[in-house]
Motif scaffolding. Structure first.
Motif, PDB file in Angstrom:
ATOM      1  N   ALA A   1       0.851  -1.211   0.138  1.00 31.47           N
ATOM      2  CA  ALA A   1       0.178   0.002   0.100  1.00 31.47           C
ATOM      3  C   ALA A   1       1.021   1.205  -0.108  1.00 31.47           C
ATOM      4  CB  ALA A   1      -1.155   0.054   1.431  1.00 31.47           C
ATOM      5  N   ILE A   2       0.154   2.092  -0.336  1.00 30.86           N
ATOM      6  CA  ILE A   2       0.821   3.791  -0.352  1.00 30.86           C
ATOM      7  C   ILE A   2       0.100   4.558   0.966  1.00 30.86           C
ATOM      8  CG2 ILE A   2       1.193   5.731  -1.468  1.00 30.86           C
ATOM      9  CD1 ILE A   2       1.059   4.403  -4.042  1.00 30.86           C
ATOM     10  N   VAL A   3       1.201   5.013   1.862  1.00 27.91           N
ATOM     11  CA  VAL A   3       0.757   5.718   3.036  1.00 27.91           C
ATOM     12  C   VAL A   3       1.080   7.341   2.746  1.00 27.91           C
ATOM     13  CG1 VAL A   3       0.875   5.826   5.233  1.00 27.91           C
ATOM     14  CG2 VAL A   3       1.144   3.606   4.264  1.00 27.91           C
ATOM     15  N   LEU A   4       0.167   8.220   3.002  1.00 28.29           N
ATOM     16  CA  LEU A   4       0.392   9.473   3.046  1.00 28.29           C
ATOM     17  C   LEU A   4       0.145  10.098   4.342  1.00 28.29           C
ATOM     18  CD1 LEU A   4       0.598  12.599   1.537  1.00 28.29           C
ATOM     19  CD2 LEU A   4      -1.861  12.248   1.197  1.00 28.29           C
ATOM     20  N   ASP A   5       1.157  10.610   5.014  1.00 25.31           N
ATOM     21  CA  ASP A   5       1.080  11.130   6.422  1.00 25.31           C
ATOM     22  C   ASP A   5       1.177  12.614   6.269  1.00 25.31           C
ATOM     23  OD1 ASP A   5       1.276  11.852   8.971  1.00 25.31           O
ATOM     24  OD2 ASP A   5       3.079  10.966   9.404  1.00 25.31           O
ATOM     25  N   LEU A   6      -0.036  13.485   6.529  1.00 27.73           N
ATOM     26  CA  LEU A   6      -0.338  14.717   5.972  1.00 27.73           C
ATOM     27  C   LEU A   6      -0.274  15.484   7.771  1.00 27.73           C
ATOM     28  CD1 LEU A   6      -0.766  16.933   4.162  1.00 27.73           C
ATOM     29  CD2 LEU A   6      -2.995  16.664   4.241  1.00 27.73           C
ATOM     30  N   GLU A   7       0.660  16.385   7.816  1.00 28.62           N
ATOM     31  CA  GLU A   7       0.880  17.126   9.212  1.00 28.62           C
ATOM     32  C   GLU A   7      -0.447  17.883   9.337  1.00 28.62           C
ATOM     33  OE1 GLU A   7       4.637  18.115  10.437  1.00 28.62           O
ATOM     34  OE2 GLU A   7       5.664  16.388   9.674  1.00 28.62           O
ATOM     35  N   VAL A   8      -1.449  17.759   9.700  1.00 29.18           N
ATOM     36  CA  VAL A   8      -2.714  18.739   9.689  1.00 29.18           C
ATOM     37  C   VAL A   8      -2.299  19.542  11.073  1.00 29.18           C
ATOM     38  CG1 VAL A   8      -5.157  18.911   9.703  1.00 29.18           C
ATOM     39  CG2 VAL A   8      -3.770  17.405   8.458  1.00 29.18           C
ATOM     40  N   TYR A   9      -3.028  20.473  11.247  1.00 31.97           N
ATOM     41  CA  TYR A   9      -2.966  21.480  12.479  1.00 31.97           C
ATOM     42  C   TYR A   9      -3.503  20.562  13.715  1.00 31.97           C
ATOM     43  CZ  TYR A   9      -2.418  24.682   9.032  1.00 31.97           C
ATOM     44  OH  TYR A   9      -2.173  25.462   7.828  1.00 31.97           O
ATOM     45  N   ARG A  10      -2.941  20.636  14.814  1.00 37.17           N
ATOM     46  CA  ARG A  10      -3.172  19.850  15.792  1.00 37.17           C
ATOM     47  C   ARG A  10      -4.590  19.825  16.452  1.00 37.17           C
ATOM     48  NH1 ARG A  10       0.612  18.740  21.329  1.00 37.17           N
ATOM     49  NH2 ARG A  10      -0.904  17.183  22.220  1.00 37.17           N
ATOM     50  N   HIS A  11      -4.954  21.021  16.468  1.00 38.34           N
ATOM     51  CA  HIS A  11      -6.057  21.105  17.134  1.00 38.34           C
ATOM     52  C   HIS A  11      -7.216  21.799  16.378  1.00 38.34           C
ATOM     53  CE1 HIS A  11      -4.018  21.478  21.131  1.00 38.34           C
ATOM     54  NE2 HIS A  11      -2.974  22.026  20.665  1.00 38.34           N
ATOM     55  N   MET A  12      -7.074  21.576  15.041  1.00 41.34           N
ATOM     56  CA  MET A  12      -8.228  21.924  13.950  1.00 41.34           C
ATOM     57  C   MET A  12      -9.048  20.604  14.086  1.00 41.34           C
ATOM     58  SD  MET A  12      -7.809  22.643  10.250  1.00 41.34           S
ATOM     59  CE  MET A  12      -7.841  20.888   9.587  1.00 41.34           C
ATOM     60  N   ASP A  13     -10.439  21.318  13.907  1.00 43.70           N
ATOM     61  CA  ASP A  13     -11.711  20.115  14.079  1.00 43.70           C
ATOM     62  C   ASP A  13     -11.645  19.442  12.825  1.00 43.70           C
ATOM     63  OD1 ASP A  13     -13.819  18.687  14.644  1.00 43.70           O
ATOM     64  OD2 ASP A  13     -15.187  20.503  14.637  1.00 43.70           O
ATOM     65  N   THR A  14     -11.736  17.913  12.998  1.00 48.57           N
ATOM     66  CA  THR A  14     -11.742  17.154  11.801  1.00 48.57           C
ATOM     67  C   THR A  14     -12.852  17.550  10.734  1.00 48.57           C
ATOM     68  OG1 THR A  14     -10.831  15.656  13.150  1.00 48.57           O
ATOM     69  CG2 THR A  14     -11.806  14.685  11.079  1.00 48.57           C
ATOM     70  N   SER A  15     -14.055  18.047  11.059  1.00 42.20           N
ATOM     71  CA  SER A  15     -14.998  18.459  10.370  1.00 42.20           C
ATOM     72  C   SER A  15     -14.633  19.562   9.267  1.00 42.20           C
ATOM     73  CB  SER A  15     -16.304  19.081  10.902  1.00 42.20           C
ATOM     74  OG  SER A  15     -15.928  19.964  11.748  1.00 42.20           O
ATOM     75  N   LEU A  16     -13.463  20.320   9.617  1.00 42.72           N
ATOM     76  CA  LEU A  16     -13.029  21.271   8.519  1.00 42.72           C
ATOM     77  C   LEU A  16     -12.164  20.435   7.504  1.00 42.72           C
ATOM     78  CD1 LEU A  16     -12.010  24.135  11.095  1.00 42.72           C
ATOM     79  CD2 LEU A  16     -13.862  23.821   9.785  1.00 42.72           C
ATOM     80  N   MET A  17     -12.149  19.277   7.256  1.00 41.02           N
ATOM     81  CA  MET A  17     -11.271  18.593   6.175  1.00 41.02           C
ATOM     82  C   MET A  17     -12.194  17.833   5.551  1.00 41.02           C
ATOM     83  SD  MET A  17      -7.755  17.544   8.298  1.00 41.02           S
ATOM     84  CE  MET A  17      -8.716  16.768   9.830  1.00 41.02           C
ATOM     85  N   ASP A  18     -11.556  17.514   4.368  1.00 43.12           N
ATOM     86  CA  ASP A  18     -12.538  16.795   3.461  1.00 43.12           C
ATOM     87  C   ASP A  18     -11.513  15.711   2.493  1.00 43.12           C
ATOM     88  OD1 ASP A  18     -14.345  15.534   1.585  1.00 43.12           O
ATOM     89  OD2 ASP A  18     -14.459  17.193   0.386  1.00 43.12           O
TER      90      ASP A  18
ATOM     91  N   THR B   1      -8.369   4.039   3.536  1.00 42.74           N
ATOM     92  CA  THR B   1      -8.703   4.491   4.639  1.00 42.74           C
ATOM     93  C   THR B   1      -8.139   5.737   5.126  1.00 42.74           C
ATOM     94  OG1 THR B   1      -7.135   3.112   5.833  1.00 42.74           O
ATOM     95  CG2 THR B   1      -9.228   1.880   5.669  1.00 42.74           C
ATOM     96  N   ALA B   2      -8.833   6.615   5.901  1.00 44.71           N
ATOM     97  CA  ALA B   2      -8.228   7.768   6.308  1.00 44.71           C
ATOM     98  C   ALA B   2      -8.514   7.864   7.863  1.00 44.71           C
ATOM     99  CB  ALA B   2      -8.927   8.829   5.765  1.00 44.71           C
ATOM    100  N   LYS B   3      -7.417   7.862   8.638  1.00 46.61           N
ATOM    101  CA  LYS B   3      -7.335   7.951  10.008  1.00 46.61           C
ATOM    102  C   LYS B   3      -6.574   9.165  10.592  1.00 46.61           C
ATOM    103  CE  LYS B   3      -7.575   3.073  10.571  1.00 46.61           C
ATOM    104  NZ  LYS B   3      -6.760   1.761  11.292  1.00 46.61           N
ATOM    105  N   ARG B   4      -6.795   9.615  11.970  1.00 47.21           N
ATOM    106  CA  ARG B   4      -6.304  10.904  12.432  1.00 47.21           C
ATOM    107  C   ARG B   4      -5.793  10.657  13.736  1.00 47.21           C
ATOM    108  NH1 ARG B   4      -8.489  17.055  13.389  1.00 47.21           N
ATOM    109  NH2 ARG B   4      -6.499  18.065  13.482  1.00 47.21           N
ATOM    110  N   SER B   5      -4.498  10.875  14.096  1.00 50.25           N
ATOM    111  CA  SER B   5      -3.888  10.883  15.231  1.00 50.25           C
ATOM    112  C   SER B   5      -4.350  11.500  16.360  1.00 50.25           C
ATOM    113  CB  SER B   5      -2.246  10.851  15.155  1.00 50.25           C
ATOM    114  OG  SER B   5      -1.671  10.511  16.253  1.00 50.25           O
ATOM    115  N   GLN B   6      -4.717  11.041  17.624  1.00 46.69           N
ATOM    116  CA  GLN B   6      -5.276  11.624  18.516  1.00 46.69           C
ATOM    117  C   GLN B   6      -4.151  12.522  19.437  1.00 46.69           C
ATOM    118  OE1 GLN B   6      -7.534   9.160  21.142  1.00 46.69           O
ATOM    119  NE2 GLN B   6      -9.146   8.790  19.639  1.00 46.69           N
ATOM    120  N   ILE B   7      -2.917  12.160  18.989  1.00 44.55           N
ATOM    121  CA  ILE B   7      -1.749  12.648  19.689  1.00 44.55           C
ATOM    122  C   ILE B   7      -1.287  13.946  18.888  1.00 44.55           C
ATOM    123  CG2 ILE B   7       0.364  12.346  20.875  1.00 44.55           C
ATOM    124  CD1 ILE B   7      -0.261   9.485  21.291  1.00 44.55           C
TER     125      ILE B   7
END
Length: 447
Positions: A290-307, A338-344
């Motif tokens: 598989a191909i894995v993309l790790d995108l460093e999104v802002y830590r405290h940004m709400d997930t609903s603001l991403m698509d 699959t798309a997952k977001r790290s809680q840390i």
């Protein structure tokens, strides 16, 4: 003119769960406030009030703040110390960089018995004990001098206000009027408007007028190079000039159409885009193919603001309206991604399985026998010329071989005898054996 509203106070009281009735500290600095109001009725338990770097011309509406201990009014347009008698608990008052010309108004603070610190920024030096003694000895003469200075200051301030009002009226009168659609002036509305001339001539005329009129850069430079006294009016004028400049820039930005970002060219080529300017890592997971993309999104940004949108050849992530798009090194299966977001860390991780599965051979340790064979010269030559392949006939192992389990006899024309593939005797050996043979009649023959 910015006013103190309930919404403004609530937004500045997040540390108190946005409750203003029990608020003890509020900071309203750098809000362009021009009048103190409502705080004494909404926040009666207030102890600390920050109002520095605003446009407040007068101290007012603070007499109900009985518990107020610290009031900061530095960098404002205050000219008189007044209306602080009701602040019974006031201990510290900061009036640095204001326009207090009537020093006798300091006497109004004699009712604030708990006042310990007063900042006026007269010369930036602390008043010592000897200075207090000398000022007490000649207090009567000092009062007379201060009274004369105040009278001169008041006359000066009156002339400055009048001059400022006159300049304001002149600016309004000199405001240029806008011409008609063709650049000409028409005062008689009853006359028939002329037919517009050729567009080329209009453009030439507009270009000449634009060159003859002073540019905005010239006006800006002329404003800042103009000599003026440091007064409340000049400070207010500077602030309003900055506000007009900001509004003009915002209007120009709104008028200018935003350049449309090219995501896919007309020829079908997918472009790499990183509008939110996020760091990322694109790797291949060989174990899971598989191909894995790790995108460093802002830590405290709400997930609903991403698509997230995964396509066979590219992946697109929209973060607060800004597009991040990357071309994938191989074709993937969007339905299995699959798309997952790290809680840390808050990173967004996309796992995209490849569309074409590749079977990769496992690495094996060669045996001693195979290593010996590979070291032969002919083996090296054969391997160097072409790729070695091992072919196995499946028919060889389709049934069990019983030949090596039970010995068998095979009689040939010569009378040879074989047991388990081993030759026992030959015809010559039988001949030699028969020469020494003695026939016993009592022994029956072998059949």
């Amino acid at each position: 003119m910015v006013l103190i509203t309930e919404d403004l106070v609530r937004r500045r009281s997040e540390h108190n769960n946005c409750e203003i009735f029990s608020l003890e500290e509020v900071s309203l600095h750098q809000q362009d406030v021009e009048k103190i109001e409502h705080i004494d009725r909404w926040c009666k338990d207030l102890k600390i009030l920050y109002l520095q770097n605003n446009l407040i011309p007068r101290i007012e509406n603070v007499h109900r703040l009985k518990k107020l201990e610290y009031l900061n009014l530095a960098l404002n347009n205050i000219e008189l110390i007044e209306n602080l008698e009701g602040c019974e608990s006031l201990q510290k008052l900061d009036l640095t960089v204001n326009f207090i010309g009537c020093l006798s108004s300091v006497e109004s603070l004699k009712h604030n018995l708990h006042l310990q610190e007063l900042f006026l920024y007269l010369d930036g030096k602390e008043i010592g004990r000897s200075e207090r003694i000398r000022s007490g000895q000649g207090l009567k003469e000092v009062r007379r001098l201060i009274h004369q200075q105040e009278q001169e200051y008041l006359r000066k301030r009156a002339s400055e206000r009048q001059k400022s009002q006159e300049e304001g009226v002149e600016e309004v009168q000199q405001e240029p009027k806008k011409p008609g659609f063709d650049g000409r002036w028409y005062t008689d509305i009853n006359k028939t408007m002329p037919v517009p001339e050729d567009n080329t001539e209009n453009q030439v005329r507009e270009e000449k007028e634009r060159k003859s009129c002073p540019t905005s850069d010239h006006q800006e430079r002329e404003f800042w190079e103009k000599l003026c006294a440091f007064t409340p009016e000049s400070r207010l004028e500077t602030h309003r000039h900055l506000e007009r400049s900001k509004k003009a820039e915002r209007r120009e930005t709104e008028k200018m159409p935003k350049a449309q970002r090219t995501l896919i060219t007309p020829q079908g080529r997918v472009m790499n885009v990183n509008e939110p300017k996020l760091d990322f890592r694109l790797t291949e997971d060989e174990n899971n193919n598989a191909i894995v993309l790790d995108l460093e999104v802002y830590r405290h940004m709400d997930t609903s603001l991403m698509d997230v949108d995964v396509q066979p050849t590219y992946a697109r992530v929209t973060v607060k309206g800004k597009i991040f798009q990357v071309v994938l090194p191989a074709e993937v299966r969007p339905d299995s991604s699959t798309a997952k977001r790290s809680q840390i860390t808050g990173h967004l991780v996309l796992t995209m399985p490849k569309a074409l599965c590749e079977i990769k051979a496992k690495k094996t340790t060669p045996t001693a026998k195979s290593s010996e064979c590979s070291n032969r010269p002919e083996e090296k030559t054969r391997k160097g010329n072409r790729e070695e392949r091992l072919e196995v006939d499946p028919r060889e192992h389709s049934m069990v071989d019983f030949c090596n389990i039970v010995p068998r006899e095979i009689s040939s024309g010569e009378g040879s005898l074989e047991t388990s593939g081993k030759r026992l005797t030959t015809t010559t050996e039988q001949t030699n054996f028969s020469d020494n043979f003695v026939d016993d009649p009592d022994v029956p023959p072998l059949i």
